[in-house]
Design a protein around this motif. Structure first.
Motif, PDB file in Angstrom:
ATOM      1  N   UNK A  14       7.444   9.815  10.091  1.00  0.00           N
ATOM      2  CA  UNK A  14       8.110  10.151   8.838  1.00  0.00           C
ATOM      3  C   UNK A  14       8.511  11.620   8.854  1.00  0.00           C
ATOM      4  N   UNK A  15       9.680  11.935   8.288  1.00  0.00           N
ATOM      5  CA  UNK A  15      10.114  13.324   8.176  1.00  0.00           C
ATOM      6  C   UNK A  15      10.485  13.644   6.734  1.00  0.00           C
ATOM      7  N   UNK A  16      10.425  14.928   6.422  1.00  0.00           N
ATOM      8  CA  UNK A  16      10.757  15.393   5.085  1.00  0.00           C
ATOM      9  C   UNK A  16      10.521  16.883   4.998  1.00  0.00           C
ATOM     10  N   UNK A  17      10.049  17.336   3.824  1.00  0.00           N
ATOM     11  CA  UNK A  17       9.690  18.746   3.715  1.00  0.00           C
ATOM     12  C   UNK A  17       8.513  18.909   2.778  1.00  0.00           C
ATOM     13  N   UNK A  18       7.845  20.049   2.929  1.00  0.00           N
ATOM     14  CA  UNK A  18       6.676  20.370   2.112  1.00  0.00           C
ATOM     15  C   UNK A  18       6.699  21.843   1.759  1.00  0.00           C
ATOM     16  N   UNK A  19       6.136  22.162   0.609  1.00  0.00           N
ATOM     17  CA  UNK A  19       5.952  23.573   0.286  1.00  0.00           C
ATOM     18  C   UNK A  19       4.739  24.096   1.055  1.00  0.00           C
ATOM     19  N   UNK A  20       4.758  25.384   1.301  1.00  0.00           N
ATOM     20  CA  UNK A  20       3.631  26.036   1.955  1.00  0.00           C
ATOM     21  C   UNK A  20       2.683  26.582   0.893  1.00  0.00           C
ATOM     22  N   UNK A  35       3.625  27.788  -2.595  1.00  0.00           N
ATOM     23  CA  UNK A  35       4.810  27.044  -3.039  1.00  0.00           C
ATOM     24  C   UNK A  35       6.084  27.872  -3.134  1.00  0.00           C
ATOM     25  N   UNK A  36       6.157  29.011  -2.443  1.00  0.00           N
ATOM     26  CA  UNK A  36       7.364  29.829  -2.520  1.00  0.00           C
ATOM     27  C   UNK A  36       8.370  29.475  -1.424  1.00  0.00           C
ATOM     28  N   UNK A  37       7.900  28.800  -0.353  1.00  0.00           N
ATOM     29  CA  UNK A  37       8.758  28.443   0.778  1.00  0.00           C
ATOM     30  C   UNK A  37       8.543  26.977   1.125  1.00  0.00           C
ATOM     31  N   UNK A  38       9.626  26.305   1.533  1.00  0.00           N
ATOM     32  CA  UNK A  38       9.500  24.921   1.994  1.00  0.00           C
ATOM     33  C   UNK A  38       9.840  24.834   3.468  1.00  0.00           C
ATOM     34  N   UNK A  39       9.085  24.026   4.207  1.00  0.00           N
ATOM     35  CA  UNK A  39       9.306  23.803   5.633  1.00  0.00           C
ATOM     36  C   UNK A  39       9.452  22.317   5.917  1.00  0.00           C
ATOM     37  N   UNK A  40      10.276  21.999   6.900  1.00  0.00           N
ATOM     38  CA  UNK A  40      10.429  20.622   7.353  1.00  0.00           C
ATOM     39  C   UNK A  40       9.149  20.153   8.022  1.00  0.00           C
ATOM     40  N   UNK A  41       8.833  18.864   7.841  1.00  0.00           N
ATOM     41  CA  UNK A  41       7.627  18.325   8.478  1.00  0.00           C
ATOM     42  C   UNK A  41       7.919  17.050   9.254  1.00  0.00           C
ATOM     43  N   UNK A  78       0.825  -1.203   0.000  1.00  0.00           N
ATOM     44  CA  UNK A  78       0.000   0.000   0.000  1.00  0.00           C
ATOM     45  C   UNK A  78       0.860   1.254   0.000  1.00  0.00           C
ATOM     46  N   UNK A  79       0.340   2.344  -0.547  1.00  0.00           N
ATOM     47  CA  UNK A  79       1.054   3.612  -0.596  1.00  0.00           C
ATOM     48  C   UNK A  79       0.084   4.730  -0.250  1.00  0.00           C
ATOM     49  N   UNK A  80       0.336   5.404   0.863  1.00  0.00           N
ATOM     50  CA  UNK A  80      -0.570   6.454   1.313  1.00  0.00           C
ATOM     51  C   UNK A  80       0.022   7.834   1.142  1.00  0.00           C
ATOM     52  N   UNK A  81      -0.747   8.745   0.565  1.00  0.00           N
ATOM     53  CA  UNK A  81      -0.366  10.140   0.374  1.00  0.00           C
ATOM     54  C   UNK A  81      -0.380  10.842   1.734  1.00  0.00           C
ATOM     55  N   UNK A  82       0.726  11.462   2.123  1.00  0.00           N
ATOM     56  CA  UNK A  82       0.817  12.136   3.414  1.00  0.00           C
ATOM     57  C   UNK A  82       0.302  13.564   3.380  1.00  0.00           C
ATOM     58  N   UNK A  83      -0.090  14.038   2.227  1.00  0.00           N
ATOM     59  CA  UNK A  83      -0.586  15.405   2.118  1.00  0.00           C
ATOM     60  C   UNK A  83       0.542  16.416   2.094  1.00  0.00           C
ATOM     61  N   UNK A  84       0.248  17.664   2.473  1.00  0.00           N
ATOM     62  CA  UNK A  84       1.247  18.724   2.452  1.00  0.00           C
ATOM     63  C   UNK A  84       0.950  19.730   3.550  1.00  0.00           C
ATOM     64  N   UNK A  85       1.789  20.758   3.633  1.00  0.00           N
ATOM     65  CA  UNK A  85       1.613  21.830   4.611  1.00  0.00           C
ATOM     66  C   UNK A  85       0.904  23.031   3.989  1.00  0.00           C
ATOM     67  N   UNK A  86       0.149  22.771   2.936  1.00  0.00           N
ATOM     68  CA  UNK A  86      -0.604  23.838   2.291  1.00  0.00           C
ATOM     69  C   UNK A  86      -0.245  24.038   0.841  1.00  0.00           C
ATOM     70  N   UNK A  87       0.982  23.649   0.459  1.00  0.00           N
ATOM     71  CA  UNK A  87       1.397  23.744  -0.927  1.00  0.00           C
ATOM     72  C   UNK A  87       1.040  22.482  -1.692  1.00  0.00           C
TER      73      UNK A  87
END
Length: 373
Positions: free
Chosen positions: A280-286, A289-295, A257-266
């Motif tokens: 899970x850790x990574x990053x997402x655009x806000x 999409x001009x800024x990326x933040x760690x999640x 299975x593969x589940x979409x974790x969504x985003x931080x708004x971007x």
């Protein structure tokens, strides 16, 4: 108060603890420093169970050198190179064996492995080409990465214990593959092209690199696997339907299975590390999409790490690259520095709830003893 009411109250108390913890999750942030105080760039790429961190930092020579820290990110030691100018440390196991890639004196870059706590650096060679890179290592010293082969293509590899031998893991029918991570069972994850090089898909192998399973996508053309935990849960990122975006994903055990974790708004998000608990850790655009933040992804929710930690004015965490089983996270800031995040002590309210719960436990035990008597 009946016994059933007491049990209900007890469960409620502990339930409130869990809820409060989930919404009051916080971290302390530790700047890991750098090998060069004048040009203090550092980038963390791997972390083990004791909080030893590895990565790359500007050395006094102004070249980037692989580094290792002590437990809980204390101190930073230059691991040197294989004779060339630069090196990068990418993975570390529980005994402090480090893997990565380094320039060597004859030209080119080769994968390397060290002894315990980063002592010594051994060239792992290649699959016949001129370049190789090691990305992951497990407790027995099995290494996963990629290498150029004699035909000029890049293929994923796995080694035996302590980096001995290098086995070509092949592809998913195409010409290209690379391995990104390995767990203690020797299950390897990475990315490979499909027949005709039509697309690149994330894959997982069986124990000791045997066999490969295509993990598919989130509805789009391509996917990339970046990390794996003890139960075979895989983290990475994949294209969504219509190839409109790349989104972070996590799978179930053994890659199912593969589940979409969504985003931080971007629209974009990318996952790079996963621990035994499935965090899970990574990053997402806000938004925009001009800024990326760690999640941090935890218990079904995506958190902006910047909302869970206090940093200096103007500093924010752009991406998180790894997380260990204690929940310690390595991240990279907009100022070009590596950070180690450690879970903060629970808030007093949580302790009060816990004490209330323990009090109820004691009461139930005493009543049961009296009833028995």
């Amino acid at each position: 108060m009946t016994r059933h009411t007491l049990y209900a109250s007890l469960l409620l108390a502990f339930g409130l603890i869990a809820s409060t913890t989930a919404h009051a999750l916080s971290y302390t942030a530790q700047d890991l420093g750098a090998l060069n105080v004048t040009f203090p760039y550092s980038y963390a790429l791997g972390i083990n169970a004791s909080g030893q961190v590895v990565g790359t930092s500007t050395a006094p020579s102004l070249n980037n050198h692989a580094f290792i820290t002590g437990a809980n990110g204390v101190g930073m030691t230059d691991l040197g190179t294989l004779g060339g100018s630069s090196s990068v440390a990418i993975g570390i196991n529980s005994s402090g064996q480090v893997v990565g890639t380094s320039d060597f004196s004859g030209g080119g870059q080769h994968a390397f492995i060290t002894g315990a706590n980063g002592v010594g650096m051994t060239d792992l060679g290649t699959l016949g080409g001129t370049k190789s890179r090691a990305n992951g290592i497990n407790t027995s010293g099995q290494v996963a990465g990629y290498s150029l082969i004699s035909g000029g293509y890049t293929h994923a590899f796995i080694t035996g214990a302590n980096g001995v031998g290098m086995t070509d893991l092949g592809t998913l029918g195409g010409t290209y593959s690379e391995a990104a991570g390995i767990n203690d069972n020797g299950q390897v994850v990475g990315t490979a092209t499909t027949t005709g090089d039509a697309a690149q898909h994330a894959f997982i192998t069986g124990a000791n690199g045997v066999g490969k399973t295509d993990l598919g996508t989130l509805g789009g053309t391509s996917s990339v696997a970046t990390g794996i935990n003890a139960s075979g849960q895989v983290a990475g990122f994949a294209q969504t339907s219509g190839n409109t975006a790349w989104r972070a994903f996590v799978t179930g055990a053994n890659g199912v299975g593969m589940g979409d974790l969504g985003s931080l708004g971007g629209t974009e998000s990318y996952a790079f590390g996963i621990n035994a608990s499935g965090q899970v850790v990574g990053y997402s655009t806000l938004l925009g999409n001009s800024v990326q933040h760690a999640f941090l992804y935890d218990s079904g929710a995506l958190f902006d790490l910047n909302s869970l930690v206090t940093l200096a004015d103007g500093v924010y965490l752009m991406e998180a690259k790894g997380i260990n089983d204690s929940g310690q996270i390595i991240a990279y800031s907009n100022e070009g520095r590596a950070y180690l995040l450690t879970v903060a002590v629970p808030e007093p309210g949580s302790y009060a709830l816990m004490l209330s719960g323990l009090g109820l436990v004691g009461y139930v035990v005493r009543r049961k003893k009296l009833n028995a008597a």
